[in-house]
Design an enzyme around this catalytic site. Structure first.
Site, mmCIF file in Angstrom:
data_model
loop_
_atom_site.group_PDB
_atom_site.id
_atom_site.type_symbol
_atom_site.label_atom_id
_atom_site.label_comp_id
_atom_site.label_asym_id
_atom_site.label_seq_id
_atom_site.Cartn_x
_atom_site.Cartn_y
_atom_site.Cartn_z
ATOM 1 N N TYR A 160 -47.445 115.120 -34.966
ATOM 2 C CA TYR A 160 -48.579 114.695 -34.132
ATOM 3 C C TYR A 160 -49.490 113.757 -34.922
ATOM 4 O O TYR A 160 -49.888 112.696 -34.433
ATOM 5 C CB TYR A 160 -49.358 115.933 -33.658
ATOM 6 C CG TYR A 160 -50.491 115.612 -32.727
ATOM 7 C CD1 TYR A 160 -50.289 115.548 -31.353
ATOM 8 C CD2 TYR A 160 -51.775 115.380 -33.201
ATOM 9 C CE1 TYR A 160 -51.333 115.266 -30.486
ATOM 10 C CE2 TYR A 160 -52.822 115.092 -32.352
ATOM 11 C CZ TYR A 160 -52.596 115.044 -30.986
ATOM 12 O OH TYR A 160 -53.635 114.748 -30.133
ATOM 13 N N HIS A 215 -50.124 109.629 -34.252
ATOM 14 C CA HIS A 215 -51.457 109.051 -34.034
ATOM 15 C C HIS A 215 -51.839 108.064 -35.135
ATOM 16 O O HIS A 215 -52.567 107.108 -34.881
ATOM 17 C CB HIS A 215 -52.502 110.158 -33.864
ATOM 18 C CG HIS A 215 -52.488 110.729 -32.486
ATOM 19 N ND1 HIS A 215 -51.568 111.670 -32.095
ATOM 20 C CD2 HIS A 215 -53.259 110.459 -31.410
ATOM 21 C CE1 HIS A 215 -51.775 111.963 -30.823
ATOM 22 N NE2 HIS A 215 -52.781 111.238 -30.385
#
Length: 104
Positions: free
Chosen positions: A18, A22
């Site tokens: 994750y 990002h």
């Protein structure tokens, strides 16, 4: 400026993935966020339980919500779906928080 706070849910096995996704946010997604008025956008992770706290500021909340109708946002949701708790349309399950205090 309207401040938005939300809680989302990340699967514990995907914390690093994750963060990496990002860190490499697609330029088209970044542009769409800015075009829809998102500024000062941060996401924080509670490593104990996988909760994500998202904070952003917008001038027009209705304009910001329109991002959900864009192709790039739908593509991003599909890309992130395996990592998070999601709705049937692949959008992340998100709880909108009510602001109860702000120190200027």
């Amino acid at each position: 400026m309207i401040r938005i706070g939300q809680i989302m849910y990340l699967n514990k096995a995907y914390y690093a993935e994750y963060e990496e996704r990002h860190a490499n946010l697609w330029p088209e997604m970044k542009k769409e966020l800015k075009d829809h008025g998102a500024t000062n956008y941060s996401i924080f992770l509670n490593k104990e339980n996988g909760e994500l706290f998202a904070y952003l500021e917008v001038l027009d909340e209705e304009k910001y919500k329109e991002i959900a109708n864009t192709d790039i946002c739908k593509k991003w949701w599909g890309y992130m779906k395996p990592l998070m708790k999601t709705n049937p349309d692949n959008s992340p399950v998100a709880i909108d928080l009510k602001e109860v205090f702000h120190l200027d």
